[in-house]
Scaffold this active site. Sequence first.
Site, short mmCIF file in Angstrom:
data_model
loop_
_atom_site.label_atom_id
_atom_site.label_comp_id
_atom_site.label_asym_id
_atom_site.label_seq_id
_atom_site.Cartn_x
_atom_site.Cartn_y
_atom_site.Cartn_z
N HIS A 283 0.81 -1.22 0.00
CA HIS A 283 0.00 0.00 0.00
C HIS A 283 0.84 1.26 0.00
O HIS A 283 0.36 2.32 -0.39
CB HIS A 283 -0.99 -0.03 1.16
CG HIS A 283 -2.16 -0.90 0.86
ND1 HIS A 283 -2.21 -2.22 1.23
CD2 HIS A 283 -3.29 -0.67 0.14
CE1 HIS A 283 -3.32 -2.76 0.78
NE2 HIS A 283 -3.99 -1.84 0.12
N CYS B 125 -10.90 -2.03 -9.69
CA CYS B 125 -10.21 -0.95 -8.98
C CYS B 125 -8.82 -1.37 -8.50
O CYS B 125 -8.11 -0.58 -7.89
CB CYS B 125 -11.05 -0.43 -7.83
SG CYS B 125 -11.34 -1.68 -6.56
N GLU C 90 -12.69 -9.66 -4.43
CA GLU C 90 -11.23 -9.77 -4.27
C GLU C 90 -10.82 -11.07 -3.58
O GLU C 90 -9.67 -11.23 -3.20
CB GLU C 90 -10.67 -8.55 -3.55
CG GLU C 90 -11.30 -8.24 -2.21
CD GLU C 90 -10.73 -6.98 -1.55
OE1 GLU C 90 -9.64 -6.51 -1.95
OE2 GLU C 90 -11.37 -6.48 -0.61
N ASP D 197 -5.69 -8.08 -4.33
CA ASP D 197 -5.92 -9.19 -3.39
C ASP D 197 -6.38 -10.44 -4.12
O ASP D 197 -6.02 -11.55 -3.72
CB ASP D 197 -6.93 -8.79 -2.31
CG ASP D 197 -6.26 -8.02 -1.20
OD1 ASP D 197 -5.13 -8.41 -0.82
OD2 ASP D 197 -6.83 -7.03 -0.71
C1 PEP Z 1 -7.39 -4.78 -4.26
O1 PEP Z 1 -7.21 -5.66 -3.42
O2 PEP Z 1 -7.23 -4.95 -5.48
C2 PEP Z 1 -7.82 -3.43 -3.83
C3 PEP Z 1 -8.21 -2.53 -4.71
O3 PEP Z 1 -7.77 -3.11 -2.52
P1 PEP Z 1 -6.40 -2.91 -1.70
O4 PEP Z 1 -5.26 -2.78 -2.69
O5 PEP Z 1 -6.58 -1.68 -0.90
O6 PEP Z 1 -6.30 -4.14 -0.88
MG MG Z 2 -7.90 -5.44 -1.38
#
Ligand code: PEP
Ligand code: MG
Length: 539
Positions: free
Chosen positions: A187, A500, A429, A453
């Site tokens: 992240h 996303c 996810e 994920d």
């Molecule tokens: C994902 O898992 O693709 C997502 C958009 O959420 P994060 O990256 O915050 O886990």
């Molecule tokens: Mg995620």
Amino acid sequence: MVILSGKGVCGGIAIGKMQFYKKESAAITRYKVDSAEQELKRLELAKEKAAKQLQALYEKALAEVGESGAMIFEAHQMMLEDEDYLDSIKNIISTQKVNAEYAVGVTCDHFVQIFSSMDDDYMKERAADIKDISERLVKAFQEGEGGFVLTEPVILAAEDLAPSETVQMDKSKILSFVTRQGSVNSHTAILARTMNIPAIIGLGQELLMEYDGKLTVVDGYSGQIYIEPDEDILQKLQEKKAKEEVRRALLLELKGKDNVTKSGKRVEVYANIGSAEDIGEVLKNDAGGIGLLRSEFIYLNKNTFPTEEEQFGIYKYIAESMAGKKVIIRTLDIGADKQVEYFNLPKEENPAMGYRAIRICLTQKEIFKTQLRALYRASAYGNIAIMFPMIISVEEVEEIKEIIEEVKGELDVLGIAYNQGLELGVMIETPAAVMISDLLAKEVDFFSIGTNDLTQYTTAVDRQNPKLERFYHPHHPAILRMLQMTVDNAHKNGIWVGICGELAADLSMTETFLKMGVDELSVAPGMVLELRKTIRECD
Ligand code: PEP
Ligand code: MG
């Protein structure tokens, strides 16, 4: 000149002074003192300060999340008064004539060892509490609250950066992030892309502390940094930077244009953000909406739970700034690499598969309800939609809906307005969510596929582990089949579906996504126009 190579996780050129990030919890050093009495007095004052902080935290948590969430602070207050713990600290100070911080450190280690070696799981977990109160006590010795303050724009260097550290920094003072460690899918890397700050990770131990204060050039495209660059390199990179600015300016000509292919297929291009501060970039890059607000960054940016009022203010501001465009807010997705001290999450063997995201929200309902109330209240001021992370079952969605009904009921009693037709969605996810996407589609208004994920859980590759990067394949056929299955199940049930995860910004995949029938792609704000250009060039 020194040249170091790592992995660029966000393109761009930055030129400036390097500054090493200093963690707040400085190592405890041992030193002799003249007066043990004086040290005991210092201990007393620090203890009073820590107790006051804990009392304030207890009251705040009680008001915001209820008794169960507040209990931990009450327990910490009691531990702080524990006679064995205090006697041990005082004893070390008096017998060894050493500083109080050191005595706290030694006592902490001793107690942690005792608790950790106990058979009882409950007692084992108390080791983390002892560590927590000891750290609080040590911090209380330091004048003021301390913290890392940047006074001028710098290239920030660090061993590694946790998302909680990254979000708390003053972004206007950061030209670039460069780290010795780190993973492309973490992240922190995602945050750098969201903020459009050139970033390089994995520079290794050659990134020396002694470069602190030196003029540095970061090339986020090539993954190289130049410390004390030669004149010609400096000039070359300045030219590259200028060219990049021209290219960005050209992309801005796509503002106001549609995201349609040559054959007329339209797809929504939205932006992923982490805070209200990112709205400027969203508007500058003309995103059609916000496809993912990672609301947990609001929690990471704080030292205590954000109140309903605070959250309401942030969501309302974002909804109003987007002036009727869709704003999809994901509820709290804390856990794994996104850790917040005040949540006091237990240490886990497998945090990515642990107590996180919707699992916390469905267990600690008051935290969830506070956020939902803020979201529903803000929905009266714009086009807010809500989505839920880490869903694995229809039952979870049913439980969420029951809680939402409670929240709506509470707002109705108070006569507070909200959008009656607010759209609800789930993140796809987990492989489980894909496999039951036909059932989930009957429960919600939209899907948003989290490929970060989904790749991790489908291929059993930890997205955080830099050693596994060559095994982490969002293009894996299993993932592509899952995307198609999700899109088909969404459309069969009359709902729309977006992506996303970071894969949405992979321009080599845009055409594939369009063929699959994906309705929306949500990417870092700095990628919106780039993606629009690619879509417009597709047949
Ligand atoms: C994902 O898992 O693709 C997502 C958009 O959420 P994060 O990256 O915050 O886990
Ligand atoms: Mg995620």
